[in-house]
Design an enzyme around this catalytic site. Structure first.
Site, PDB file in Angstrom:
ATOM      1  N   SER A 154       0.842  -1.202   0.000  1.00 54.29           N
ATOM      2  CA  SER A 154       0.000   0.000   0.000  1.00 54.29           C
ATOM      3  C   SER A 154       0.880   1.257   0.000  1.00 54.29           C
ATOM      4  O   SER A 154       0.388   2.360  -0.256  1.00 54.29           O
ATOM      5  CB  SER A 154      -0.938   0.011   1.218  1.00 54.29           C
ATOM      6  OG  SER A 154      -0.232  -0.234   2.412  1.00 54.29           O
ATOM      7  N   GLU A 203      -0.508 -12.478  -1.063  1.00 54.05           N
ATOM      8  CA  GLU A 203      -1.960 -12.506  -1.231  1.00 54.05           C
ATOM      9  C   GLU A 203      -2.410 -13.771  -1.951  1.00 54.05           C
ATOM     10  O   GLU A 203      -1.752 -14.241  -2.872  1.00 54.05           O
ATOM     11  CB  GLU A 203      -2.414 -11.289  -2.043  1.00 54.05           C
ATOM     12  CG  GLU A 203      -2.131  -9.970  -1.363  1.00 54.05           C
ATOM     13  CD  GLU A 203      -2.654  -8.771  -2.151  1.00 54.05           C
ATOM     14  OE1 GLU A 203      -3.394  -8.957  -3.148  1.00 54.05           O
ATOM     15  OE2 GLU A 203      -2.317  -7.642  -1.761  1.00 54.05           O
ATOM     16  N   GLU A 217      -8.905  -9.723   5.072  1.00 56.73           N
ATOM     17  CA  GLU A 217      -9.211  -8.323   4.747  1.00 56.73           C
ATOM     18  C   GLU A 217     -10.655  -8.184   4.274  1.00 56.73           C
ATOM     19  O   GLU A 217     -11.079  -8.839   3.305  1.00 56.73           O
ATOM     20  CB  GLU A 217      -8.251  -7.793   3.669  1.00 56.73           C
ATOM     21  CG  GLU A 217      -8.583  -6.344   3.301  1.00 56.73           C
ATOM     22  CD  GLU A 217      -7.488  -5.600   2.552  1.00 56.73           C
ATOM     23  OE1 GLU A 217      -6.383  -6.162   2.382  1.00 56.73           O
ATOM     24  OE2 GLU A 217      -7.738  -4.454   2.158  1.00 56.73           O
TER      25      GLU A 217
END
Ligand code: KIV
Length: 286
Positions: A50, A120, A187
């Protein structure tokens, strides 16, 4: 639990989860921020991709590069005396092959000083998780809203809100745990679905926007400080308005310089009187 200033390890995190002590987790992308988080007593720091959005102004996390991620991870690791540091593997640094995934995960540890890496994906990434863990590198799984796959999953929105996708998330968590993940980050999934995952897990389950039943909570530091203005996810709690403080400081500096209030004598170096007189002699009447 490890004492103040003594590095937390995976057994410490497991013990915290087992005794019901909530694990605190924040992102950091630079030395001064990580220093303050560590000093405040944060348990874990994620050097997230991010950073591509929060630091570099990109619209997605996809442009984050390995060299950049490793460099900022090293800065965070230098600051984290106690916090457990997780380096976030950027897009295409692990997807193509097990070998590439191991090499890049190794860079986070050897060059970045991280304690673990995160990647991920659920069952489809289990083979990568297993390969990296077998190479001796701890891996955190990340399922639910996985920003690197945002166009596949319909954008940056909550996942697992229907029975079928929720069932798949429960399965993904199980497969990642079996592949050797030391922890799993959920998430933006419904709190009740996260609770089902927690009930079935033997490893710490961490939440970013996935409810209070998880063993720990993660937020993005720029969100909690009010430094990221593009959008604010529902799960964010803002703890400070740092951008207002910065804006005021910049405005005050500009007006001080324009109006001649800065620099003052206290910000200026002085030459001793005798040296000033000697200088006058040296330069004569020029
Ligand atoms: O990059 C990041 O900060 C992350 C969180 C959003 C989980 O992966």
């Amino acid at each position: 639990m490890a004492e103040k200033g003594i590095k937390l390890t995976i057994p410490d995190l497991l013990a915290m989860a087992e005794r019901g002590e909530r694990i605190t987790f924040l992102t950091a992308y630079d030395y001064p921020t990580a220093l303050l988080e560590d000093r405040a007593g944060i348990d874990m720091i994620l050097v997230g991709d991010s950073a591509a959005m929060c630091l570099l102004g990109h619209a997605t996390t996809l442009p984050a590069k390995m060299d950049f991620m490793v460099e900022i991870t090293a800065a965070v690791s230098r600051a984290a005396k106690r916090a457990f540091v997780v380096g976030d593997m950027p897009y295409m640094s692990y997807q193509p092959s097990n070998e590439l995934a191991i090499r890049n995960a190794g860079r986070f540890i050897a060059e970045g000083g991280a304690d673990a890496v995160k990647l991920e994906g659920g069952a489809r990434m289990a083979e990568r998780v297993e390969a990296i863990v077998k190479a001796g590198i701890p891996v955190m799984g990340h399922i639910g809203l996985t920003p690197q796959a945002q166009s596949q999953i319909g954008g940056l929105k909550a996942q697992g809100r229907d029975a079928e996708t929720a069932r798949r998330l429960i399965e993904d968590a199980k497969v990642l745990e079996e592949a050797g993940a030391f922890a799993i980050l959920l998430e933006a999934i419904p709190a009740r679905v996260a609770e089902l995952i927690v009930q079935r897990a033997k490893v710490p389950i961490l939440s970013i926007g996935s409810g209070a039943a998880c063993h720990g909570q993660l937020l993005i530091v720029h969100d909690i400080l009010g430094l990221f203005e593009a959008f604010t996810p529902k799960f964010v709690k803002k703890y400070a308005d740092v951008s207002s403080v910065m804006l005021q400081a910049f405005r005050d500096y500009i007006s001080d310089v324009k109006e001649g209030r800065f620099p003052g004598p206290e910000h200026t170096y002085h030459i001793p009187k005798e040296e000033w007189e000697r200088l006058q002699e040296l330069i004569g009447d020029e």
